[in-house]
Design a protein around this motif. Structure first.
Motif, PDB file in Angstrom:
ATOM      1  N   LYS A   1      43.380   6.822   1.378  1.00  0.00           N
ATOM      2  CA  LYS A   1      42.357   7.362   3.045  1.00  0.00           C
ATOM      3  C   LYS A   1      41.256   7.885   2.403  1.00  0.00           C
ATOM      4  CE  LYS A   1      42.403  10.983   5.675  1.00  0.00           C
ATOM      5  NZ  LYS A   1      41.667  10.442   7.450  1.00  0.00           N
ATOM      6  N   SER A   2      41.328   8.842   1.112  1.00  0.00           N
ATOM      7  CA  SER A   2      39.687   9.201   0.358  1.00  0.00           C
ATOM      8  C   SER A   2      39.107   8.039   0.506  1.00  0.00           C
ATOM      9  CB  SER A   2      40.103  10.085  -0.479  1.00  0.00           C
ATOM     10  OG  SER A   2      40.319  11.293  -0.041  1.00  0.00           O
TER      11      SER A   2
ATOM     12  N   SER B   1      47.032   9.956   0.581  1.00  0.00           N
ATOM     13  CA  SER B   1      45.717  10.535   0.497  1.00  0.00           C
ATOM     14  C   SER B   1      44.795  10.058  -0.634  1.00  0.00           C
ATOM     15  CB  SER B   1      45.857  12.304  -0.235  1.00  0.00           C
ATOM     16  OG  SER B   1      46.818  13.155   0.702  1.00  0.00           O
ATOM     17  N   SER B   2      44.931   9.511  -1.437  1.00  0.00           N
ATOM     18  CA  SER B   2      43.549   8.884  -2.402  1.00  0.00           C
ATOM     19  C   SER B   2      43.352   8.044  -2.009  1.00  0.00           C
ATOM     20  CB  SER B   2      44.221   8.476  -3.452  1.00  0.00           C
ATOM     21  OG  SER B   2      42.709   8.354  -4.204  1.00  0.00           O
TER      22      SER B   2
ATOM     23  N   THR C   1      35.505   7.423   2.277  1.00  0.00           N
ATOM     24  CA  THR C   1      34.387   7.659   1.811  1.00  0.00           C
ATOM     25  C   THR C   1      33.536   6.708   0.199  1.00  0.00           C
ATOM     26  OG1 THR C   1      35.397   8.965  -0.465  1.00  0.00           O
ATOM     27  CG2 THR C   1      35.027  10.206   2.157  1.00  0.00           C
TER      28      THR C   1
ATOM     29  N   LEU D   1      40.690   9.960  -4.440  1.00  0.00           N
ATOM     30  CA  LEU D   1      40.543  11.343  -3.779  1.00  0.00           C
ATOM     31  C   LEU D   1      41.492  11.257  -5.755  1.00  0.00           C
ATOM     32  CD1 LEU D   1      41.286  14.378  -2.488  1.00  0.00           C
ATOM     33  CD2 LEU D   1      43.081  13.573  -2.204  1.00  0.00           C
TER      34      LEU D   1
ATOM     35  N   TYR E   1      42.993   4.349  -6.359  1.00  0.00           N
ATOM     36  CA  TYR E   1      44.146   4.976  -5.801  1.00  0.00           C
ATOM     37  C   TYR E   1      44.941   5.205  -5.503  1.00  0.00           C
ATOM     38  CZ  TYR E   1      46.240   1.894  -2.817  1.00  0.00           C
ATOM     39  OH  TYR E   1      47.452   0.723  -2.231  1.00  0.00           O
TER      40      TYR E   1
END
Length: 170
Positions: A139-140, A136-137, A144, A148, A36
Motif C-alpha cells: 500500500k505504501s 501495508s508495504s 507514496t 514501508l 514491498y
C-alpha cells in the motif's frame, strides 16, 4: 486442483489509492515485489497451472506453488508452500487468494489464506504476523513510491509450534 474443501483461516482487507491494474502489476511483477516484499521476488507464470515462486534476496527458493485461478486484474489464487522439509506433508497446502475490487477512487485488496485442514493458531501466527506487514508495504509503495520498512523478529510462536510437531525449520 479442486479448492472447494479449503477453508479461509486468515483474511486481510486493505484499501489502496490506486487502480486495479496497478495493484495487479504490483502483485505479479518480480521487480516491484522485491520492493514491498522485503527483498523477496515473486516469479509467476500467469496461467492456470503456471509456476508461482518466491525467491529470497539471495535467489534461493522460499515458496513454491502454482496458479489455480487467474482473472486479470480481479483475482489471483495460488498454492503457497514454504520450502521447508516436512512442512507440506504435515500441514498441507496453503492457498492464497488476492481479490482486487475497484471502490470509488481506490481499490479494495482482500488477501485470503486458506487451508485444507484445521491448523492451530500458533501455526497460523507466522502468517498473521507477516501478511499485514507485506500488504501495508505494498500500500505504501503504491501510494507514496516508498515501501514501508518493518523490522520483525522471527515468528517464534509459529517456530515453536512447528518444532513441537517435529518439523525442522531453518
Amino acid at each position: 486442483m479442486n479448492i472447494d474443501h479449503f477453508k479461509p483461516m486468515t483474511v486481510y482487507t486493505i484499501y489502496i489509492a490506486s487502480t486495479p491494474q496497478k495493484v495487479w502489476e504490483a502483485l505479479t511483477s518480480t521487480e516491484f515485489s522485491r520492493k514491498y516484499f522485503f527483498g523477496n521476488a515473486v516469479e509467476i507464470d500467469l496461467k492456470i497451472g503456471g509456476a508461482y515462486i518466491v525467491r529470497t534476496p539471495d535467489g534461493a527458493v522460499h515458496i513454491m506453488g502454482e496458479v489455480v485461478e487467474c482473472d486479470r486484474p480481479r483475482k489471483l489464487t495460488v498454492t503457497f508452500n514454504v520450502n521447508w522439509p516436512e512442512l507440506i506433508e504435515k500441514l498441507g497446502t496453503t492457498l492464497v487468494t488476492y481479490e482486487i475490487e475497484p471502490t470509488g477512487d481506490a481499490v479494495r485488496l482482500t488477501m485470503t489464506e486458506s487451508h485444507d485442514r484445521p491448523l492451530d493458531d500458533d501455526i497460523l501466527s507466522g502468517g498473521r504476523q507477516g501478511w499485514p506487514a507485506i500488504l501495508s508495504s505494498l500500500k505504501s509503495l503504491l501510494e507514496t513510491g516508498e515501501p514501508l520498512i518493518v523490522k520483525m523478529a522471527p515468528p517464534e510462536r509459529m517456530l515453536a509450534a512447528l518444532k513441537k510437531l517435529g518439523i525442522k525449520t531453518p
